[in-house]
Design an enzyme around this catalytic site. Structure first.
Site, PDB file in Angstrom:
ATOM      1  N   GLU A  56      -9.793   2.106   4.295  1.00  0.00           N
ATOM      2  CA  GLU A  56      -9.694   3.147   3.470  1.00  0.00           C
ATOM      3  C   GLU A  56     -10.910   3.912   2.766  1.00  0.00           C
ATOM      4  O   GLU A  56     -11.293   4.998   2.899  1.00  0.00           O
ATOM      5  CB  GLU A  56      -8.722   2.645   2.364  1.00  0.00           C
ATOM      6  CG  GLU A  56      -8.534   3.836   1.120  1.00  0.00           C
ATOM      7  CD  GLU A  56      -7.510   3.045   0.153  1.00  0.00           C
ATOM      8  OE1 GLU A  56      -6.652   2.403   0.353  1.00  0.00           O
ATOM      9  OE2 GLU A  56      -7.952   2.952  -1.055  1.00  0.00           O
ATOM     10  N   HIS A  73      -7.447  -3.425   4.922  1.00  0.00           N
ATOM     11  CA  HIS A  73      -6.812  -2.043   4.692  1.00  0.00           C
ATOM     12  C   HIS A  73      -7.601  -1.234   3.806  1.00  0.00           C
ATOM     13  O   HIS A  73      -8.014  -0.136   4.154  1.00  0.00           O
ATOM     14  CB  HIS A  73      -5.363  -2.110   4.275  1.00  0.00           C
ATOM     15  CG  HIS A  73      -4.824  -0.840   3.803  1.00  0.00           C
ATOM     16  ND1 HIS A  73      -4.981  -0.112   2.420  1.00  0.00           N
ATOM     17  CD2 HIS A  73      -3.824   0.071   4.501  1.00  0.00           C
ATOM     18  CE1 HIS A  73      -4.528   0.971   2.462  1.00  0.00           C
ATOM     19  NE2 HIS A  73      -3.790   1.128   3.724  1.00  0.00           N
ATOM     20  N   ASN A  74      -7.860  -1.760   2.638  1.00  0.00           N
ATOM     21  CA  ASN A  74      -8.767  -1.091   1.535  1.00  0.00           C
ATOM     22  C   ASN A  74     -10.048  -0.881   2.328  1.00  0.00           C
ATOM     23  O   ASN A  74     -10.601   0.311   1.948  1.00  0.00           O
ATOM     24  CB  ASN A  74      -8.604  -1.745   0.209  1.00  0.00           C
ATOM     25  CG  ASN A  74      -7.327  -1.381  -0.614  1.00  0.00           C
ATOM     26  OD1 ASN A  74      -6.172  -1.349   0.450  1.00  0.00           O
ATOM     27  ND2 ASN A  74      -7.737  -1.637  -1.598  1.00  0.00           N
ATOM     28  N   SER A  95       0.943  -1.049   0.115  1.00  0.00           N
ATOM     29  CA  SER A  95      -0.017   0.163   0.140  1.00  0.00           C
ATOM     30  C   SER A  95       0.732   1.212  -0.074  1.00  0.00           C
ATOM     31  O   SER A  95       1.889   1.229   0.526  1.00  0.00           O
ATOM     32  CB  SER A  95      -0.905   0.130   1.205  1.00  0.00           C
ATOM     33  OG  SER A  95      -1.776   1.304   1.234  1.00  0.00           O
ATOM     34  N   LYS A 124      -4.466  -6.623   3.365  1.00  0.00           N
ATOM     35  CA  LYS A 124      -4.308  -5.609   2.644  1.00  0.00           C
ATOM     36  C   LYS A 124      -5.884  -5.181   2.012  1.00  0.00           C
ATOM     37  O   LYS A 124      -6.284  -3.991   1.851  1.00  0.00           O
ATOM     38  CB  LYS A 124      -3.317  -5.833   1.383  1.00  0.00           C
ATOM     39  CG  LYS A 124      -3.728  -4.853   0.130  1.00  0.00           C
ATOM     40  CD  LYS A 124      -3.029  -3.716   0.616  1.00  0.00           C
ATOM     41  CE  LYS A 124      -3.047  -2.448  -0.210  1.00  0.00           C
ATOM     42  NZ  LYS A 124      -3.994  -2.274  -1.185  1.00  0.00           N
TER      43      LYS A 124
HETATM   44  C1  6PG Z   1      -3.279   1.524  -1.576  1.00  0.00           C
HETATM   45  C2  6PG Z   1      -4.591   1.732  -2.466  1.00  0.00           C
HETATM   46  C3  6PG Z   1      -4.668   1.111  -3.539  1.00  0.00           C
HETATM   47  C4  6PG Z   1      -5.675   1.502  -4.314  1.00  0.00           C
HETATM   48  C5  6PG Z   1      -6.903   0.649  -4.505  1.00  0.00           C
HETATM   49  C6  6PG Z   1      -8.326   1.155  -4.044  1.00  0.00           C
HETATM   50  O1  6PG Z   1      -3.342   0.853  -0.470  1.00  0.00           O
HETATM   51  O2  6PG Z   1      -2.273   1.877  -2.119  1.00  0.00           O
HETATM   52  O3  6PG Z   1      -5.495   1.002  -1.356  1.00  0.00           O
HETATM   53  O4  6PG Z   1      -4.605  -0.102  -3.527  1.00  0.00           O
HETATM   54  O5  6PG Z   1      -6.067   2.920  -4.227  1.00  0.00           O
HETATM   55  O6  6PG Z   1      -6.728   0.162  -5.980  1.00  0.00           O
HETATM   56  O7  6PG Z   1      -8.987   1.635  -5.126  1.00  0.00           O
HETATM   57  P1  6PG Z   1     -10.759   1.783  -5.576  1.00  0.00           P
HETATM   58  O8  6PG Z   1     -11.037   3.076  -4.729  1.00  0.00           O
HETATM   59  O9  6PG Z   1     -10.538   2.193  -6.972  1.00  0.00           O
HETATM   60  O10 6PG Z   1     -11.078   0.523  -5.044  1.00  0.00           O
END
Ligand code: 6PG
Length: 510
Positions: free
Chosen positions: A225, A221-222, A164, A218
């Protein structure tokens, strides 16, 4: 973000030279026949993430073998950045594999999906027992489990490594979440730790657990996010509805970034809000179409949570909020049909309202972390991964997209206590006791004014559900028993019971 260590060209050159039996010039790409067995690591797939990771490895003094399906990319990389370290350029896979020292460490940086399998298929005949294949893409953890099992049969190690930090992170120090065999981490970990972000010298990279553990972490994590971005969006929307201009909101985020909320996402939010569109002279955010996309990792998080039975409603709401935004027809039809309050928020004290929104944002954020970490803990038990949650928080403190000051608190709480949920951690529950009044006020004001706050309200509902002495689930159990004889358990007795609803309504033990 940590500074890359200065490259050590002398050492690299020595390695390459020894293998090649001839002197090489610093910064000059090494030809494969001159570097047999000399490269410490190889990277396959040189799009932006792959290129930047390869450069990061080279900048840290590792000799890096490069391979890309189209040779032009490899050449362009060395032409532009060859001076940053020692690269071995190859045009064929067998050549590429031949330049790697044993056990070979191959990092695949291609778009997740069929492409990864194709690369593995092509690589397999050239690899030997003990070699390590790393997938640094955003693969689904079940695919990683499948690939790991397949390569294990061939005596190879397959490492699913979540990486990430986006393009800049890959170059300057990402957060890395590797899974796979412990043995492979012995050979691979030091290199990955070397190129990862550092917090007080501690690498933002640690062994996560067997097979799919790294990619699972991971994925979550997303998911976090997504939730964090949704909360920030709600805070922005509320402040705008309360009459603050876009630049004022940017300023608020800047101030928040100096306190408890300090994080990469808050920092970039201020920058995005400050950006003025050159064409219209309006804030850029006002001319960006309000339809949020996604590549799918947030959705995967929720799908997995549904299967594991872990309530991650904040992440769920953030995925659904993106979906809602991306249905113009649905929104237009509803906009025409539905009436309601006109989103005017008129707080008596604007400064106090801004502080309440900050409290709501902090609280919701903590809840998203609590839910994500609960999902990791549950999956770890279900899959037998033995993931160390404190280590997860530790390696998320820098390099990754969700890096935030809060993560140090989470790390130290998990390191010091056996926690069922982050919400019971002493410093978290004390802070939540302080912030919850503002958080409730904000949700109430938003609901009254008709400003959607699916994230803030989901987080609050989660907290109130967990706090409740009794939940209406008892009634749901009664209903299930009524129409489907699904039985229920009693608070005052062991076993399962059924009421004869269509009979004399007496209770039977089943
Ligand atoms: C990271 C990000 C990266 C990315 C994803 C999510 O940890 O560097 O999470 O993996 O930005 O692709 O993107 P979406 O919002 O398009 O699902």
């Amino acid at each position: 973000m940590s500074e890359p260590q200065p490259p050590q060209p002398a050492e690299q050159t020595a390695a390459a030279t020894a293998a090649a039996g001839r002197p090489t010039q610093e910064g000059t790409p090494v030809a494969p026949e001159q570097a047999v067995g000399a490269a410490q690591v190889g990277v396959i797939g040189l799009a932006v993430m792959g290129s930047n990771l390869a450069r990061n490895l080279a900048r840290h003094g590792h000799t890096v073998a490069l391979y890309n399906r189209t040779r032009a990319r490899t050449d362009a990389l060395v032409e532009e950045h060859g001076h940053e370290g020692t690269f071995v350029t190859t045009g064929e896979l067998d050549e590429f594999v031949g330049t790697l020292e044993r056990p070979r460490r191959v990092i695949i940086m291609v778009q997740a999906g069929a492409g990864t399998d194709a690369v593995i298929d092509a690589l397999l005949p050239h690899l030997e027992q003990g070699d390590i294949v790393v997938d640094g893409g955003n693969a689904h953890f079940e695919d990683t489990r499948r690939r790991e099992a397949r390569l294990r049969e061939h005596g190879l190690h397959f490492v699913g490594a979540g990486i990430s930090g986006g393009e800049v992170g890959a170059l300057e120090g990402p957060s890395i979440m590797p899974g796979g065999s412990r043995e492979s981490y012995e050979a691979l970990g030091p290199i990955l730790e070397d190129i990862s972000a550092k917090v007080d010298g501690e690498p933002c990279c640690a062994y996560m657990g067997p097979d799919g553990a790294g990619h699972f972490v991971k994925m979550v994590h997303n998911g976090i996010e997504y939730a964090d971005m949704q909360f920030i969006g709600e805070a922005y929307d509320l402040l705008r509805a309360a009459g603050l201009g876009t630049t004022d909101v940017a300023e608020v985020f800047r101030t928040w970034n100096t306190g408890d909320l300090e994080s990469y996402l808050i920092e970039i939010t201020a920058e995005v809000l400050e950006q003025v569109d050159a064409r219209t002279d309006r804030p850029l955010v006002d001319v960006i179409e309000d339809a949020a996309g996604q590549k799918g990792t947030g959705r995967w998080t929720v799908q997995s949570a549904l299967e594991l039975g872990v309530p991650v409603n904040t992440i769920g709401e953030s995925v659904f909020a993106r979906a809602t935004s991306s249905h113009p027809e649905l929104r237009e039809a509803a906009r025409q049909a539905l009436t309601g309050p006109d989103r005017t928020l008129e707080p008596a004290d604007r400064e106090q309202f801004v502080e309440q929104v900050r409290q709501a944002l902090w609280s919701a954020k903590v809840v998203a972390y609590a839910q994500g970490l609960d999902q990791i803990r549950t999956a770890s038990e279900a899959y037998g991964w033995d993931v160390d949650v404190a280590a997860v928080a530790r390696i998320w403190r820098d390099g990754c997209i969700i890096r935030a000051r809060l993560l140090e608190r989470i790390r130290s709480e998990y390191a010091a206590h056996q926690l069922v949920t982050l919400l019971e951690a002493p410093s978290v529950r004390e802070e939540l006791a302080r912030t919850q009044e503002g958080w409730r006020q904000v949700v109430a004001a938003a609901v009254t004014a008709g400003v959607p706050v699916p994230g803030f309200s989901a987080a609050l509902a989660y907290v109130d559900s967990l706090r409740a002495e009794r939940l209406p689930a008892a009634l749901v159990q009664g209903q299930r028993d009524y129409f489907g004889a699904h039985t229920y358990r009693r608070t005052d007795d062991e076993g399962s019971f059924h009421t004869l609803w269509s009979g004399d309504r007496s209770e039977v033990r089943v």
